[in-house]
Design a protein around this motif. Structure first.
Motif, PDB file in Angstrom:
ATOM      1  N   TYR A  10       0.827  -1.198   0.000  1.00 12.27           N
ATOM      2  CA  TYR A  10       0.000   0.000   0.000  1.00 12.27           C
ATOM      3  C   TYR A  10       0.867   1.255   0.000  1.00 12.27           C
ATOM      4  O   TYR A  10       1.904   1.314   0.628  1.00 12.27           O
ATOM      5  N   ASN A  11       0.399   2.260  -0.734  1.00 14.66           N
ATOM      6  CA  ASN A  11       1.058   3.560  -0.870  1.00 14.66           C
ATOM      7  C   ASN A  11       2.365   3.493  -1.654  1.00 14.66           C
ATOM      8  O   ASN A  11       3.224   4.348  -1.499  1.00 14.66           O
ATOM      9  N   THR A  12       2.546   2.489  -2.491  1.00 21.49           N
ATOM     10  CA  THR A  12       3.778   2.423  -3.274  1.00 21.49           C
ATOM     11  C   THR A  12       3.542   2.607  -4.768  1.00 21.49           C
ATOM     12  O   THR A  12       4.448   3.021  -5.470  1.00 21.49           O
ATOM     13  N   THR A  13       2.364   2.290  -5.261  1.00 21.35           N
ATOM     14  CA  THR A  13       2.105   2.340  -6.697  1.00 21.35           C
ATOM     15  C   THR A  13       0.778   3.027  -6.954  1.00 21.35           C
ATOM     16  O   THR A  13      -0.280   2.532  -6.551  1.00 21.35           O
ATOM     17  N   LEU A  14       0.828   4.178  -7.650  1.00 23.05           N
ATOM     18  CA  LEU A  14      -0.404   4.875  -8.009  1.00 23.05           C
ATOM     19  C   LEU A  14      -1.147   4.100  -9.077  1.00 23.05           C
ATOM     20  O   LEU A  14      -0.533   3.557 -10.000  1.00 23.05           O
ATOM     21  N   GLY A  15      -2.448   4.075  -8.986  1.00 19.47           N
ATOM     22  CA  GLY A  15      -3.252   3.452 -10.017  1.00 19.47           C
ATOM     23  C   GLY A  15      -4.611   3.041  -9.507  1.00 19.47           C
ATOM     24  O   GLY A  15      -4.773   2.714  -8.333  1.00 19.47           O
ATOM     25  N   CYS A  16      -5.587   3.102 -10.396  1.00 16.16           N
ATOM     26  CA  CYS A  16      -6.964   2.747 -10.061  1.00 16.16           C
ATOM     27  C   CYS A  16      -7.286   1.382 -10.641  1.00 16.16           C
ATOM     28  O   CYS A  16      -6.844   1.047 -11.736  1.00 16.16           O
ATOM     29  N   SER A  17      -8.043   0.613  -9.925  1.00 14.54           N
ATOM     30  CA  SER A  17      -8.418  -0.714 -10.409  1.00 14.54           C
ATOM     31  C   SER A  17      -9.863  -0.788 -10.861  1.00 14.54           C
ATOM     32  O   SER A  17     -10.272  -1.781 -11.435  1.00 14.54           O
ATOM     33  N   MET A  18     -10.646   0.277 -10.610  1.00 14.37           N
ATOM     34  CA  MET A  18     -12.056   0.262 -10.973  1.00 14.37           C
ATOM     35  C   MET A  18     -12.442   1.609 -11.556  1.00 14.37           C
ATOM     36  O   MET A  18     -11.814   2.609 -11.281  1.00 14.37           O
ATOM     37  N   ALA A  29      -5.816  -2.597 -18.330  1.00 15.02           N
ATOM     38  CA  ALA A  29      -4.574  -1.951 -17.903  1.00 15.02           C
ATOM     39  C   ALA A  29      -4.881  -0.998 -16.761  1.00 15.02           C
ATOM     40  O   ALA A  29      -5.962  -0.451 -16.671  1.00 15.02           O
ATOM     41  N   ILE A  30      -3.918  -0.803 -15.921  1.00 13.65           N
ATOM     42  CA  ILE A  30      -4.078   0.125 -14.811  1.00 13.65           C
ATOM     43  C   ILE A  30      -4.215   1.532 -15.374  1.00 13.65           C
ATOM     44  O   ILE A  30      -3.526   1.907 -16.320  1.00 13.65           O
ATOM     45  N   TYR A  31      -5.103   2.296 -14.824  1.00 10.38           N
ATOM     46  CA  TYR A  31      -5.228   3.667 -15.284  1.00 10.38           C
ATOM     47  C   TYR A  31      -4.926   4.647 -14.169  1.00 10.38           C
ATOM     48  O   TYR A  31      -5.023   4.328 -12.993  1.00 10.38           O
ATOM     49  N   LYS A  32      -4.516   5.827 -14.584  1.00  8.44           N
ATOM     50  CA  LYS A  32      -4.051   6.841 -13.647  1.00  8.44           C
ATOM     51  C   LYS A  32      -5.199   7.463 -12.869  1.00  8.44           C
ATOM     52  O   LYS A  32      -6.288   7.626 -13.390  1.00  8.44           O
ATOM     53  N   THR A  93     -11.645   3.092  -0.287  1.00  8.63           N
ATOM     54  CA  THR A  93     -12.206   2.178  -1.282  1.00  8.63           C
ATOM     55  C   THR A  93     -12.632   2.929  -2.534  1.00  8.63           C
ATOM     56  O   THR A  93     -12.376   2.501  -3.655  1.00  8.63           O
ATOM     57  N   THR A  94     -13.271   4.060  -2.337  1.00  3.69           N
ATOM     58  CA  THR A  94     -13.811   4.829  -3.452  1.00  3.69           C
ATOM     59  C   THR A  94     -12.760   5.695  -4.117  1.00  3.69           C
ATOM     60  O   THR A  94     -12.726   5.786  -5.347  1.00  3.69           O
ATOM     61  N   CYS A  95     -11.883   6.324  -3.337  1.00  2.00           N
ATOM     62  CA  CYS A  95     -11.058   7.403  -3.868  1.00  2.00           C
ATOM     63  C   CYS A  95      -9.550   7.218  -3.826  1.00  2.00           C
ATOM     64  O   CYS A  95      -8.831   7.977  -4.487  1.00  2.00           O
ATOM     65  N   SER A  96      -9.019   6.290  -3.062  1.00  2.00           N
ATOM     66  CA  SER A  96      -7.573   6.214  -2.908  1.00  2.00           C
ATOM     67  C   SER A  96      -6.859   6.136  -4.250  1.00  2.00           C
ATOM     68  O   SER A  96      -7.199   5.311  -5.100  1.00  2.00           O
ATOM     69  N   PRO A  97      -5.829   6.978  -4.455  1.00  2.00           N
ATOM     70  CA  PRO A  97      -5.058   6.889  -5.698  1.00  2.00           C
ATOM     71  C   PRO A  97      -4.185   5.635  -5.737  1.00  2.00           C
ATOM     72  O   PRO A  97      -3.574   5.335  -6.751  1.00  2.00           O
ATOM     73  N   PHE A  98      -4.146   4.887  -4.638  1.00  2.00           N
ATOM     74  CA  PHE A  98      -3.410   3.626  -4.566  1.00  2.00           C
ATOM     75  C   PHE A  98      -4.372   2.434  -4.603  1.00  2.00           C
ATOM     76  O   PHE A  98      -4.021   1.337  -4.168  1.00  2.00           O
ATOM     77  N   GLN A  99      -5.549   2.652  -5.129  1.00  4.39           N
ATOM     78  CA  GLN A  99      -6.616   1.647  -5.119  1.00  4.39           C
ATOM     79  C   GLN A  99      -6.150   0.294  -5.644  1.00  4.39           C
ATOM     80  O   GLN A  99      -6.515  -0.743  -5.101  1.00  4.39           O
ATOM     81  N   GLN A 100      -5.342   0.291  -6.688  1.00  6.54           N
ATOM     82  CA  GLN A 100      -4.905  -0.971  -7.280  1.00  6.54           C
ATOM     83  C   GLN A 100      -4.104  -1.829  -6.312  1.00  6.54           C
ATOM     84  O   GLN A 100      -3.992  -3.034  -6.502  1.00  6.54           O
ATOM     85  N   SER A 101      -3.560  -1.213  -5.259  1.00  8.63           N
ATOM     86  CA  SER A 101      -2.733  -1.976  -4.341  1.00  8.63           C
ATOM     87  C   SER A 101      -3.534  -2.760  -3.313  1.00  8.63           C
ATOM     88  O   SER A 101      -2.988  -3.638  -2.656  1.00  8.63           O
ATOM     89  N   PHE A 102      -4.825  -2.448  -3.165  1.00  8.38           N
ATOM     90  CA  PHE A 102      -5.601  -3.192  -2.162  1.00  8.38           C
ATOM     91  C   PHE A 102      -6.985  -3.603  -2.643  1.00  8.38           C
ATOM     92  O   PHE A 102      -7.655  -4.356  -1.960  1.00  8.38           O
ATOM     93  N   MET A 103      -7.431  -3.132  -3.795  1.00  8.60           N
ATOM     94  CA  MET A 103      -8.708  -3.549  -4.379  1.00  8.60           C
ATOM     95  C   MET A 103      -8.375  -4.349  -5.644  1.00  8.60           C
ATOM     96  O   MET A 103      -8.083  -3.770  -6.696  1.00  8.60           O
TER      97      MET A 103
END
Length: 196
Positions: A10-18, A29-32, A93-103
């Motif tokens: 967590y908090n190491t890679t920016l990216g959204c999963s949803m 692909a992961i998006y910004k 869950t909704t907004c974290s810019p690190f969403q891809q790291s935990f969702m």
């Protein structure tokens, strides 16, 4: 599993999963994250003011978050610390810019709609949230700690009911983590034994 996505620490890679109004679609692909999103007042400003600068949500999604949290407010309002910790979880869950790291979507339909997801939570955050809410009683029901004797049963029993997709909570050191507000800071003795 959608292998192009986390988990990453967590908090190491920016990216959204949803994406999507209800955050229920996945991209291959992961998006910004978005820059400078207007976060609806009364939602994430206290727990995560940084989401106004960069986030995986839109203004519409924070409006929906506010509507959906009304039920949570009704249930957990007797202990403000518990409610603060729940806000932290759902804002992330909704907004974290690190969403891809935990969702992490684990099953998707042919049209890229998420069917199930692993929500990776740091054990310390999970335990802290659970302890802040364990003594809360709502509408004459027993305390949540009696209904759900562990953080695992609490998370799966209280938070996994999502009409959009199935949530499987995974407790792992790489998962979502944030500061916890102890219930003794703002809750009465009848809602928090550590306040007694």
């Amino acid at each position: 599993m959608v292998h192009s996505q986390g988990p990453f620490p967590y908090n190491t890679t920016l990216g959204c999963s949803m994406y999507g109004e209800n955050s229920n679609f996945v991209r291959s692909a992961i998006y910004k994250p978005y820059d400078n999103v207007y976060i609806v007042p009364g939602t994430c400003q206290t727990s995560h003011p940084e989401y106004s600068e960069i986030s995986c949500c839109t203004t519409t999604q924070t409006e929906l978050l506010l509507e959906n949290m009304n039920m949570g407010v009704a249930i957990f309002k007797n202990c403000p610390a518990c409610l603060d910790n729940i806000w932290s979880l759902w804002c992330a869950t909704t907004c974290s810019p690190f969403q891809q790291s935990f969702m992490v979507p684990t099953s998707i339909s042919p049209n890229d709609q998420i069917l199930s997801i692993d929500f990776i939570v740091h054990p310390d955050f999970g335990q802290g949230l659970y302890e802040s809410c364990a003594g809360v009683q709502s509408d004459g029901a027993p305390p949540f700690g009696e209904l759900f004797p562990t953080k695992e049963t609490f998370f799966s029993g209280v938070f996994s009911m999502n009409p959009a997709f199935k949530i499987n909570f995974v407790f792992n050191e790489t998962g979502y983590n944030s500061l916890i507000t102890p219930c003794s800071q703002s809750c009465s003795c009848d809602q928090c034994t550590s306040a007694c």
